[in-house]
Each structure stands twice: as structure tokens, then as C-alpha cells.
Write a protein that holds these residues in place. Structure first.
Motif, PDB file in Angstrom:
ATOM      1  N   LYS A 177     -23.805  68.124 132.942  1.00 21.17           N
ATOM      2  CA  LYS A 177     -22.737  68.899 133.585  1.00 21.17           C
ATOM      3  C   LYS A 177     -22.284  70.057 132.703  1.00 21.17           C
ATOM      4  N   SER A 178     -21.959  69.729 131.455  1.00 19.02           N
ATOM      5  CA  SER A 178     -21.410  70.767 130.587  1.00 19.02           C
ATOM      6  C   SER A 178     -22.472  71.831 130.289  1.00 19.02           C
ATOM      7  N   TYR A 179     -23.704  71.385 130.115  1.00 20.07           N
ATOM      8  CA  TYR A 179     -24.811  72.313 129.844  1.00 20.07           C
ATOM      9  C   TYR A 179     -24.962  73.300 131.012  1.00 20.07           C
ATOM     10  N   GLY A 202     -13.302  70.678 123.660  1.00 16.24           N
ATOM     11  CA  GLY A 202     -13.729  71.742 122.758  1.00 16.24           C
ATOM     12  C   GLY A 202     -15.237  71.955 122.759  1.00 16.24           C
ATOM     13  N   GLU A 203     -15.840  71.887 123.975  1.00 18.73           N
ATOM     14  CA  GLU A 203     -17.296  72.042 124.065  1.00 18.73           C
ATOM     15  C   GLU A 203     -17.717  73.470 124.364  1.00 18.73           C
ATOM     16  N   TYR A 204     -16.761  74.302 124.793  1.00 20.38           N
ATOM     17  CA  TYR A 204     -17.168  75.592 125.352  1.00 20.38           C
ATOM     18  C   TYR A 204     -17.075  76.764 124.384  1.00 20.38           C
ATOM     19  N   ALA A 377     -12.242  73.666 135.400  1.00 26.37           N
ATOM     20  CA  ALA A 377     -11.571  72.490 134.840  1.00 26.37           C
ATOM     21  C   ALA A 377     -12.597  71.404 134.553  1.00 26.37           C
ATOM     22  N   GLU A 378     -12.885  71.196 133.296  1.00 29.66           N
ATOM     23  CA  GLU A 378     -13.827  70.150 132.863  1.00 29.66           C
ATOM     24  C   GLU A 378     -13.064  68.829 132.849  1.00 29.66           C
ATOM     25  N   GLU A 379     -13.691  67.743 133.244  1.00 26.69           N
ATOM     26  CA  GLU A 379     -13.035  66.443 133.385  1.00 26.69           C
ATOM     27  C   GLU A 379     -11.895  66.542 134.406  1.00 26.69           C
TER      28      GLU A 379
END
Ligand SMILES: Nc1ncnc2c1ncn2[C@@H]1O[C@H](COP(=O)(O)OP(=O)(O)O)[C@@H](O)[C@H]1O
Ligand SMILES: [Mg+2]
Length: 498
Positions: A177-179, A202-204, A377-379
Motif C-alpha cells: 500500500k505505502s509503496y 513517518g514513511e513518506y 490519509a495513511e491508516e
């Protein structure tokens, strides 16, 4: 067409397998206008695109939805086999094709008005026909997500449609998803789309740095960082070094909100004390902060002041207030993206901050004081849960239903689609689906995706990392896509323990 010179022996079909646009079988039985069956005479897979000639139209595109081996092996014969006896088995492999259609003279996608002929040969579809019928021409407004699985055909989603009709990226943990969201954001950054990214882990911020991607030639991409277009904010800039502090003006906070954040019981009993203190300070000092309120209340005689002071001191520790808070037009800046990094921020504070932020963005957007934007909005199940309520539940529902009128798009990313408010999820008309196995999540997805075939529903459970089903955003139907490599550094790489 190469297929016409073939004789119909098994050997010829097998030799044909190595060619790209071969004949794979012949239609038989009852033939319809939207689906047909053919006997499979060459190696083909579910999901593959095929073409068949229609007497009035010419080439029409279809897709294999199901393949089945039919045999005359009865239970009795199976028992004999089990006992070691020789048994003859007669079997045929049969594929079911869903007809996608053709483009008419006006470029509109249509399906034939009358049936195909039985006995018509079926061929693997030529790339040109796939491109034309699926409408996969490159365009300026396209976000290039990857290539159609098994083909050298780029798949893009219309950026304006994504923004206007909201997006969801749905998949279980670890399936990309994040990728993939990173890929989408890269495309948006390339096209100067204004964005706010709510990032709990803090992945982005790695979008700022160029990555070291593989298969760059195959996918026609170059490593690149987008540092010049990104700003990182965080309520906790100590943990998140390099991020600018995200602060709110204490003076502008509603009494009700302050008391809620203080986490006090019987909040009503403190309203008067707090309101009085705030008005006194407003008259005396104009600008004031949380410490001024605390100092003033400390001198108070009223018996509940001590508890209120303690609550306010706890709140002060969270350092989310300043004399002058962060301006929304610093966060929403035309053609740029802001990441709000919540690493280290407790969930209740996060909900509160997102509530304030999203409300301000929505209000300013309504009045056209800030540029049109997309908020990711992640998560998202934590921001707009289906069960229970968090501080920002309401504003997410409002943006989902009214955002498009005001140029405020929403991008929902979650591993638990079933746990996201259905009112929000159902408003996301562009979907990026990666591997999902949980039955409740699958149900939630089925309800929200249009035009998903039975074959695709099965496929979702088996998607390998790196493959996605895209739907909406200008695509005529859901497509299976090999997601392109990231240009930027991948922020979600798993941490190795040894
Ligand atoms: N398209 C892709 N190509 C290469 N690696 C990928 C791809 N998608 C995901 N990955 C890798 O798979 C892992 C999980 O991806 P991630 O995006 O963090 O999953 P999720 O956010 O769904 O938990 C990461 O290590 C990531 O680098
Ligand atoms: Mg993730």
C-alpha cells in the motif's frame, strides 16, 4: 493475422505458444454478445486478453474470466484408478470469455448488439487493440502507475478524476500500500498537484530522496527525489528531526476542545473558570498562551482550579500550542506537498490535530483561500472508523461527501477496509486494490468497486506483492497492473532484525 495459416492439430498449437499473438482456440456452444466459451488449445491464463472477430464489426476485445478442465472421469472410474487399474480419461479445457467490446466511430466503448459466430477462432489480443479498446493512450493528465500485467502497455489514471472522485488504496499489511501510494504521490508531485499527506509512521519523507530502483528501462522511469516540492511538519520535531513544528494557536482553541484534550472528567464544571481566565487575558494581553492561563488559574481561589491546572499542565507538555500556530497556507502550498508526520504523537492527540487541520483546510478551500488539493490519509481506519468515533470522524465524512464540490480530494489508505466508515469508503470512486484475504474486507471492497468480475474477486486474494487492480479514474474497467518501481527511496522497507 498469423493464425489463419494454421492447421488445427495439437502440434501446431503447441508450436504457436512461443509466438505472441497466436490462436488459442475456437468458440463453441451457445455464443452470446457479452460472453462466450472456447475450447482451450494453447497455453493461456485466466485474465488474459483475447480477440475474436464479429461478423458486423471486426475485431472485438475480450478477457478470459475462467478456465476449467471438463472430464468424463466418473467416481467409479476414479476408484478404479485408485486401485491401480488403467482407465481412459477424455478431457477438454474450456475457457469463459467476458466480452469487453470495441470502439465505435466516435471512440465510444461498445459491445456488439448481436452474437458472435460459433466456430470463430480466438486469438491472444494484439497490444494495439488492447490499447485502443481499454483507452490506454498516454495523456498529460495521467498518473503513470505501472504496466498492464503481461504487456508492454503503460497504465495511467486521470489525476483530475482521482482528485474529484476520491481515491482508496486497500490491501492487507505488507502487500505494498505505502509503496504504491508513493508511486501515486510521485506522479502527483511531477504534475504539481497540491497535497497534504497524513503520515502516522513517518514513511513518506523518503519521497524527498532519489531511490535506487530496478527495471528502470523496462518501466521507463528515472530515479529522482522530490525534496524541492516537499515540506515535512510534525507535532514532535524532536523525534522527527528536520520536520518543521506543527503548532496551534492556543488563543483560537475552543474551550470545549481544550477541556477534551486535557482529558478531565466532568468537563462542564471547568468551563466557567477557563472561559473567565481566557477573557481576562484577552483583555489584558491580547495574545496569550497556555502558560499564561495556567499562571492566572494558579492564583485562583476556586476549589476545582487545581485539577484544571493539572490538566492544562499535562496538555502543555504535549507541546502542540504556540503563541502563533502554524498557518494553513504554509501547509497547503500551491504545487507542493506537505507531509504531516505523526510518529511519536499519541493517537488521541493525532485525532485532535487532524480534526483541526482538516476542518481548517475544508473551510479555507470553501472560501477559495487555498488552492485545490488532495489529502492523503495513511491508516485511515484510525481517522474515520466504521465503529466508534474519533475526533476527526465527522470531518472525514464531510470531505468524502462534499469535498469534490470544493476541490478537496481524499485519498484513503488502509489495511482494514471493513473498519473504515462505509460512508467514506463508498465515496472513493477510484480504487487501487492489492492483496486482500480477510473475508470481511473482501466484502467491503466488493460493495465499493464497480465492474469487478468474478475472476478478479478471486484474483485479489492471490495478488503477489507489486501487482494491483486499478479501477475508476478514467479507466473503462478494472485492470490488473504491475506497479512501476518507485523513483524515490522506499520508506516502508521492512526492518531486518538480524
Ligand atoms: N511494486 C513493488 N515493487 C517492489 N517492492 C515492493 C512493491 N510494493 C511493495 N514492495 C515491498 O514490499 C514491502 C511491503 O510494502 P509496503 O508498501 O510497506 O506494504 P504495506 O504498506 O501494504 O504494509 C516493502 O518492503 C516494499 O518495499
Ligand atoms: Mg504501509
Amino acid at each position: 493475422m498469423e493464425g489463419t495459416s494454421l492447421t488445427e492439430t495439437e502440434e501446431d498449437f503447441q508450436a504457436e505458444e512461443t509466438q505472441s499473438y497466436g490462436r488459442v482456440g475456437v468458440t463453441f456452444g451457445d455464443v452470446g454478445t457479452t460472453s462466450l466459451k472456447f475450447n482451450v488449445a494453447a497455453s493461456v491464463d485466466k485474465g488474459e486478453y483475447v480477440q475474436v472477430s464479429h461478423p458486423d464489426i471486426g475485431w472485438v476485445l475480450g478477457q478470459i474470466d475462467n478456465i476449467e478442465r471438463q472430464s468424463d472421469l466418473s467416481v467409479e472410474k476414479a476408484r478404479e484408478l485408485n486401485e491401480g487399474n488403467q482407465v481412459d480419461i477424455d478431457d477438454t479445457v474450456i475457457a469463459k470469455v467476458n466480452i469487453i467490446g470495441y470502439r465505435d466511430d466516435n471512440g465510444l466503448l461498445r459491445v456488439p448488439g448481436n452474437p458472435f459466430r460459433a466456430g470463430e477462432p480466438i486469438y491472444l489480443a494484439e497490444e494495439e487493440l488492447i490499447r485502443e479498446v481499454l483507452g490506454l493512450k498516454e495523456s498529460k493528465e495521467g498518473a503513470y502507475i505501472g504496466k498492464l500485467r503481461g504487456h508492454d502497455i503503460k497504465v495511467s489514471m486521470n489525476i483530475n478524476t482521482i482528485a474529484q472522485k476520491h481515491l482508496s488504496v486497500l490491501a492487507k499489511t505488507g502487500s505494498g500500500k505505502s509503496y504504491t501510494t508513493g508511486v501515486i504521490i510521485e506522479e502527483m508531485l511531477k504534475n504539481d498537484v497540491t497535497m497534504v499527506i497524513l503520515d502516522p509512521h513517518g514513511e513518506y519523507n523518503s519521497l524527498a530522496k532519489a531511490g535506487n530502483p530496478k527495471n528502470t528501462e523496462e518501466f521507463d522511469i528515472e530515479p529522482r527525489g522530490y525534496g524541492e516540492k516537499l515540506t515535512e511538519f510534525s507535532p514532535d520535531p524532536e523525534i522527527n528531526q528536520g520536520a518543521r513544528p506543527l503548532r496551534f494557536t492556543f488563543r483560537n482553541m475552543a474551550t470545549k476542545d481544550i477541556l477534551e484534550m486535557c482529558g478531565l472528567n466532568k468537563r462542564r464544571s471547568y468551563v466557567t473558570s477557563l472561559e473567565n481566565a481566557k477573557s481576562k487575558l484577552a483583555v489584558k494581553k491580547g495574545e496569550f498562551g497556555i502558560e499564561d492561563v495556567i499562571n492566572l488559574l494558579k492564583g485562583n481561589e476556586e476549589d476545582n482550579s487545581t485539577t484544571l491546572v493539572k490538566g492544562l499542565e499535562r496538555l502543555k507538555e504535549k507541546k502542540i500550542f504556540a503563541g502563533k500556530g502554524t498557518r494553513i497556507d504554509e501547509i497547503v502550498s500551491e504545487g507542493k506537498a506537505s507531509i504531516v508526520n505523526f510518529k511519536g504523537t499519541p493517537p488521541d492527540m493525532r485525532g485532535f490535530i487532524v480534526d483541526k487541520l482538516a476542518n481548517s483546510i475544508f473551510e479555507l478551500r470553501k472560501r477559495n483561500k487555498i488552492p485545490p488539493l488532495i489529502m492523503f490519509a495513511e491508516e485511515a481506519h484510525n481517522f474515520c472508523p466504521q465503529r466508534g468515533k474519533v475526533q476527526c470522524s465527522e470531518i472525514f465524512k464531510t470531505i468524502a461527501s462534499e469535498g469534490r464540490k470544493f476541490g478537496l480530494g481524499l485519498g484513503i489508505i488502509t489495511q482494514r477496509p471493513a473498519k473504515v466508515d462505509k460512508n467514506v469508503l463508498s465515496q472513493c470512486n477510484t480504487q487501487v486494490l492489492l492483496k486482500v484475504t480477510n473475508p470481511n474486507d473482501l466484502k467491503a471492497i466488493e460493495k465499493s468497486v464497480e465492474g469487478m468480475t468474478k475472476g478478479m474477486k478471486e484474483e485479489i486474494k492471490r495478488l503477489p506483492v507489486g501487482e494491483a487492480i486499478l479501477s475508476g479514474a478514467g479507466l473503462s474497467e478494472p485492470l490488473l497492473v504491475q506497479v512501476r518501481p518507485r523513483q524515490t527511496k522506499d520508506g516502508g522497507e521492512s526492518i531486518r532484525v538480524i
